[in-house]
Design a protein around this motif. Structure first.
Motif, short mmCIF file in Angstrom:
data_model
loop_
_atom_site.label_atom_id
_atom_site.label_comp_id
_atom_site.label_asym_id
_atom_site.label_seq_id
_atom_site.Cartn_x
_atom_site.Cartn_y
_atom_site.Cartn_z
N MET A 190 -18.88 14.75 -11.04
CA MET A 190 -18.42 14.34 -9.61
C MET A 190 -17.39 13.50 -9.54
O MET A 190 -17.29 12.20 -10.08
CB MET A 190 -19.62 13.69 -8.89
N THR A 191 -16.34 13.88 -8.77
CA THR A 191 -15.01 13.03 -8.62
C THR A 191 -14.99 12.67 -7.28
O THR A 191 -15.11 13.25 -6.09
CB THR A 191 -13.79 13.85 -8.72
N LEU A 192 -14.63 11.36 -7.06
CA LEU A 192 -14.59 10.62 -5.68
C LEU A 192 -13.13 11.11 -5.17
O LEU A 192 -12.20 11.23 -5.98
CB LEU A 192 -14.82 9.25 -5.88
N GLU A 193 -13.27 11.41 -3.83
CA GLU A 193 -11.88 11.77 -3.13
C GLU A 193 -11.69 10.75 -2.29
O GLU A 193 -12.70 10.20 -1.59
CB GLU A 193 -12.00 13.06 -2.49
N MET A 194 -10.39 10.31 -1.75
CA MET A 194 -10.29 9.46 -0.60
C MET A 194 -8.86 9.60 -0.09
O MET A 194 -8.11 10.38 -0.93
CB MET A 194 -10.34 8.01 -1.49
N GLU A 195 -8.46 8.88 0.83
CA GLU A 195 -7.03 9.29 1.32
C GLU A 195 -6.42 7.78 1.28
O GLU A 195 -7.02 6.85 1.20
CB GLU A 195 -7.04 9.05 2.93
N ASP A 196 -4.97 7.66 0.86
CA ASP A 196 -4.20 6.40 0.62
C ASP A 196 -4.03 6.06 2.17
O ASP A 196 -4.16 6.72 3.20
CB ASP A 196 -2.99 6.76 -0.32
N ILE A 197 -2.82 4.94 2.08
CA ILE A 197 -2.38 4.57 3.57
C ILE A 197 -1.87 5.46 4.29
O ILE A 197 -1.62 5.25 5.42
CB ILE A 197 -1.86 3.20 3.43
N TRP A 198 -1.02 6.65 3.66
CA TRP A 198 -0.43 7.47 4.50
C TRP A 198 -1.07 8.66 4.66
O TRP A 198 -0.38 9.67 5.18
CB TRP A 198 0.67 7.82 3.46
N GLY A 199 -2.36 8.66 4.32
CA GLY A 199 -3.23 10.06 4.90
C GLY A 199 -3.10 11.14 3.59
O GLY A 199 -3.81 12.10 3.79
N ASP A 200 -2.70 10.72 2.48
CA ASP A 200 -2.78 11.62 1.55
C ASP A 200 -4.06 11.69 0.70
O ASP A 200 -4.58 10.58 0.46
CB ASP A 200 -1.67 11.62 0.57
N ARG A 201 -4.51 12.89 0.44
CA ARG A 201 -5.96 13.05 -0.39
C ARG A 201 -5.69 12.82 -1.75
O ARG A 201 -4.51 13.47 -2.46
CB ARG A 201 -6.53 14.35 -0.04
N VAL A 247 -2.44 3.83 -3.58
CA VAL A 247 -2.22 2.67 -2.50
C VAL A 247 -3.23 2.60 -1.40
O VAL A 247 -3.13 3.37 -0.38
CB VAL A 247 -0.73 2.66 -2.12
N THR A 248 -4.08 1.93 -1.40
CA THR A 248 -5.43 1.54 -0.60
C THR A 248 -4.93 0.56 0.49
O THR A 248 -4.10 -0.19 0.21
CB THR A 248 -6.49 1.33 -1.15
N ALA A 249 -5.65 0.62 1.81
CA ALA A 249 -5.52 -0.37 2.73
C ALA A 249 -5.85 -2.06 1.87
O ALA A 249 -4.86 -2.87 2.26
CB ALA A 249 -6.28 -0.24 3.73
N GLY A 250 -6.54 -2.09 0.91
CA GLY A 250 -6.83 -3.31 0.67
C GLY A 250 -5.79 -3.87 -0.36
O GLY A 250 -5.34 -4.95 -0.28
N LEU A 251 -5.31 -3.00 -1.06
CA LEU A 251 -4.20 -3.05 -2.08
C LEU A 251 -3.04 -3.52 -1.20
O LEU A 251 -2.15 -4.36 -1.63
CB LEU A 251 -4.00 -1.83 -2.94
N ALA A 252 -2.55 -2.70 -0.12
CA ALA A 252 -1.39 -2.65 0.60
C ALA A 252 -1.43 -4.12 1.39
O ALA A 252 -0.32 -5.05 1.30
CB ALA A 252 -1.30 -1.68 1.69
N ALA A 253 -2.55 -4.56 1.95
CA ALA A 253 -2.83 -5.96 2.54
C ALA A 253 -2.68 -7.27 1.46
O ALA A 253 -1.80 -7.95 1.78
CB ALA A 253 -3.92 -6.04 2.95
N HIS A 254 -3.04 -6.85 0.27
CA HIS A 254 -2.84 -7.92 -1.05
C HIS A 254 -1.30 -7.87 -1.30
O HIS A 254 -0.62 -9.12 -1.19
CB HIS A 254 -3.58 -7.54 -2.15
#
Length: 173
Positions: free
Chosen positions: A1-12, A43-50
């Motif tokens: 099972m692979t986890l899916e998520m969005e980056d800060i620009w909304g790309d999957r 580039v996640t929100a946490g990474l961008a904030a850091h």
């Protein structure tokens, strides 16, 4: 099972690897959803904030990623060392004009020498108006019984300059 998520620009993205950090977020690596692409940092929100917190000093990021990846992420986030530095000084130009180098350094957490050099580089050399020592309040001070060191401090000049100005100032008008 692979986890899916969005980056800060909304790309999957499909997340394929997690790297723990001591900063309260994980660095995630993966591939853009539906694309055959090499694994890269998401580039996640946490990474961008850091990155934003360390914008002026990227060498203090302490992340489990390489220098090339840091440069790529900084470029994606619009961080540019020289432009950011110029903008920082532009935001503080009023203080740079108004305060002494020591006061500016204390107020903005920079070295006094850095403030003095920046003032000279940005504003150019400053000169007093011609014959400034002939102004009544300056002439009175030069004729006073105050020591050369006291007058030098008040006028923000060297003591030897006070001696020279006293010689050029008539005894009484």
């Amino acid at each position: 099972m692979t986890l899916e998520m969005e980056d800060i620009w909304g790309d999957r993205w499909q997340v394929e690897e997690r790297r723990e950090t001591a900063h309260g977020f994980d660095v995630l690596l993966g591939r853009p959803k539906g694309q055959r692409h090499g694994k890269t940092i998401i580039v996640t929100a946490g990474l961008a904030a850091h990155f934003e917190r360390h914008r002026q000093a990227p060498s203090t990021l302490t992340l489990p990623i390489g220098g090339t990846a840091i440069k790529r992420i900084r470029r994606l986030l619009g961080h540019h060392r020289y432009i950011d530095n110029a903008a920082w000084w532009d935001e503080r130009i009023d203080d740079l004009i108004r305060l002494t180098a020591a006061e500016f350094a204390a107020a903005h957490d920079v070295k006094e020498h850095t403030a003095a050099v920046a003032r000279l580089r940005i504003l150019g050399p400053t000169q007093r108006p011609a014959f400034w020592w002939r102004a009544p309040e300056v002439s009175d001070l030069l004729r006073s019984t105050a020591t050369m060191a006291e007058i030098a401090t008040i006028l923000d000049v060297a003591a030897v300059t006070v001696r020279r100005l006293r010689a050029w100032t008539p005894a009484q008008p």
